[in-house]
Design a protein around this motif. Structure first.
Motif, PDB file in Angstrom:
ATOM      1  N   ARG A  74     -23.331  11.638   7.761  1.00 52.45           N
ATOM      2  CA  ARG A  74     -23.406  11.315   6.269  1.00 52.45           C
ATOM      3  C   ARG A  74     -24.726  10.374   6.040  1.00 52.45           C
ATOM      4  O   ARG A  74     -24.695   9.901   5.144  1.00 52.45           O
ATOM      5  N   SER A  75     -25.527  10.143   7.125  1.00 52.94           N
ATOM      6  CA  SER A  75     -26.707   9.129   6.775  1.00 52.94           C
ATOM      7  C   SER A  75     -27.856   9.930   7.003  1.00 52.94           C
ATOM      8  O   SER A  75     -29.147   9.269   7.094  1.00 52.94           O
ATOM      9  N   THR A  76     -27.820  11.282   6.867  1.00 54.90           N
ATOM     10  CA  THR A  76     -29.053  11.933   6.845  1.00 54.90           C
ATOM     11  C   THR A  76     -29.164  13.035   5.578  1.00 54.90           C
ATOM     12  O   THR A  76     -27.987  13.377   4.868  1.00 54.90           O
ATOM     13  N   GLU A  77     -30.059  13.539   5.323  1.00 56.71           N
ATOM     14  CA  GLU A  77     -30.297  14.506   4.138  1.00 56.71           C
ATOM     15  C   GLU A  77     -29.549  15.734   4.076  1.00 56.71           C
ATOM     16  O   GLU A  77     -28.698  16.251   3.269  1.00 56.71           O
ATOM     17  N   THR A 134     -26.437  17.534   6.125  1.00 57.49           N
ATOM     18  CA  THR A 134     -25.018  16.988   6.528  1.00 57.49           C
ATOM     19  C   THR A 134     -24.185  18.123   6.664  1.00 57.49           C
ATOM     20  O   THR A 134     -24.149  19.063   6.000  1.00 57.49           O
ATOM     21  N   ARG A 177     -22.864   9.507   0.690  1.00 58.45           N
ATOM     22  CA  ARG A 177     -23.698   9.273   1.891  1.00 58.45           C
ATOM     23  C   ARG A 177     -23.477   7.653   2.471  1.00 58.45           C
ATOM     24  O   ARG A 177     -22.934   7.039   1.524  1.00 58.45           O
TER      25      ARG A 177
END
Length: 375
Positions: A245-248, A250, A22
């Motif tokens: 890749r900045s969310t839960e 993906t 992440r």
């Protein structure tokens, strides 16, 4: 549709741990800046049910970048934002992205600033286009292998074009050394000491991914399982990873590049940046021999897979997309070729965890007008 695949083991890389990596969310709203540009509108996200049936997935969509802000490719998203940030900083406003109207006012008619870039086509034209809108001179450096039509398109933006009989990586080095004083180099690849502007280029691409999120939701789709990205120096794949890749929840991210310019795949297999010799390819915009240093750690940590495709596979995909009303050049159509090379192969498909109900988005980064090598 043609369903040929690449067989070379050297043309494939996967990282099962990538989806657990992440990064920090993109906190700036690049769409606010792009909304200020004349003619901004989201580009189409077109369903391809025939491709979904052949690839045995639930849905396939293609993000069609054949018309983006008056140009036949997506590159202006990154170039315009990076130019705004770089010039705003020169004008004493670091951290700000002035609109082009505001920049013109602050620069005035007698500004000594100019822009420069090395390119194998679309990025240089985008830099020249924005320079023209701002009333600034631009110098664009190209390798001799770039088509005459692409060079003419850059000249049509009012830029000075310098043709060099060396590979693209050496053109970048030449531009780097030649750009001094009041000239501002707007490059989408990075090296030690030159990271800020390439990062702004990557940031500018986030608008495209935000559009995809909204378009899928508008279509009633709340999932995305695989996004397929063409790669040159890796900056666009870097942008995809920073976004997803900045969310839960993906998606898998698949990079596609020519088998004659496999810098991303070769480097990932080696575990370090490994420059490669390149050869002529119809995928001109992907003909890059060295991965961006800024992109590299993100690709190594977060990229699920990388695959190479041949010119014939890319050209078959150009024609197949055209038969379904999608205008795509070889670089953009490489994502359909890459999806075939992976999803029709049971082992590769399993490595990415792609199921029969998966939602797949292909990023078509250019129209055929951007690359006259496509017949």
């Amino acid at each position: 549709m043609v369903t040929s695949t690449s067989d070379s083991t050297a043309g494939w890389y996967s990282n099962p741990a990538a989806r657990s990596w992440r990064t920090e969310p993109v906190r700036l709203d690049m769409r606010e800046f792009h909304n200020s540009l004349p003619g901004y509108a989201p580009t189409p996200l077109t369903p391809l049910p025939e491709a979904a049936a052949i690839l045995k997935v639930g849905a396939v969509f293609v993000k069609d970048e054949s018309q983006r802000l008056g140009l036949p490719a997506f590159k202006i998203l990154g170039a315009s934002y990076a130019i705004s940030r770089a010039l705003s900083a020169r004008l004493g406003a670091p951290g700000v992205a002035y609109s082009l109207d505001e920049l013109r006012k602050r620069l005035g008619a007698d500004s000594a600033l100019s822009l420069a870039a090395a390119t194998d086509g679309n990025h240089g034209r985008a830099v020249a286009h924005v320079a023209n809108l701002l009333g600034l001179p631009a110098t664009i450096y190209v390798p001799a292998e770039v088509s005459r039509a692409a060079m003419d398109a850059i000249r049509s933006e009012g830029a000075t074009l310098i043709e060099l009989s060396v590979p693209y990586d050496d053109v970048v080095k030449y531009a780097r050394n030649a750009t001094v004083g009041d000239a501002v180099l707007i490059q989408d690849s990075s090296w030690r000491g030159y990271e800020e502007i390439p990062q702004w280029v990557v940031d500018g691409y986030d608008t495209l991914f935000a559009e995809i999120d909204e378009q899928l939701r508008s279509a009633g789709i709340e999932r995305l399982d695989l996004i397929v990205v063409p790669s040159g120096v890796g900056s666009f794949a870097q942008a995809a990873l920073r976004h997803y890749r900045s969310t839960e929840h993906t998606p898998s991210v698949l990079s596609v590049e020519p088998d004659t310019a496999s810098s991303v795949t070769t480097s990932l297999r080696a575990g370090r940046i490994t420059p490669v010799s390149t050869a002529d390819t119809v995928m001109t915009g992907l003909n890059c021999g060295t991965v961006s240093e800024l992109a590299w750690p993100i690709l190594l940590a977060g990229l699920d897979a990388s695959v190479t495709v041949t010119d014939s596979e890319a050209l078959a995909a150009v024609h197949d997309l055209a038969s379904h009303g999608v205008d795509s050049g070889p670089c953009g159509a490489s994502t359909l070729a890459g999806a075939r090379a992976v999803l029709i192969d049971p082992d590769r498909r399993a490595e990415l965890g792609i199921t029969d109900d998966a939602v797949v988005v292909l990023l078509s980064t250019e129209g055929r007008a951007a690359n006259p090598k496509a017949p």
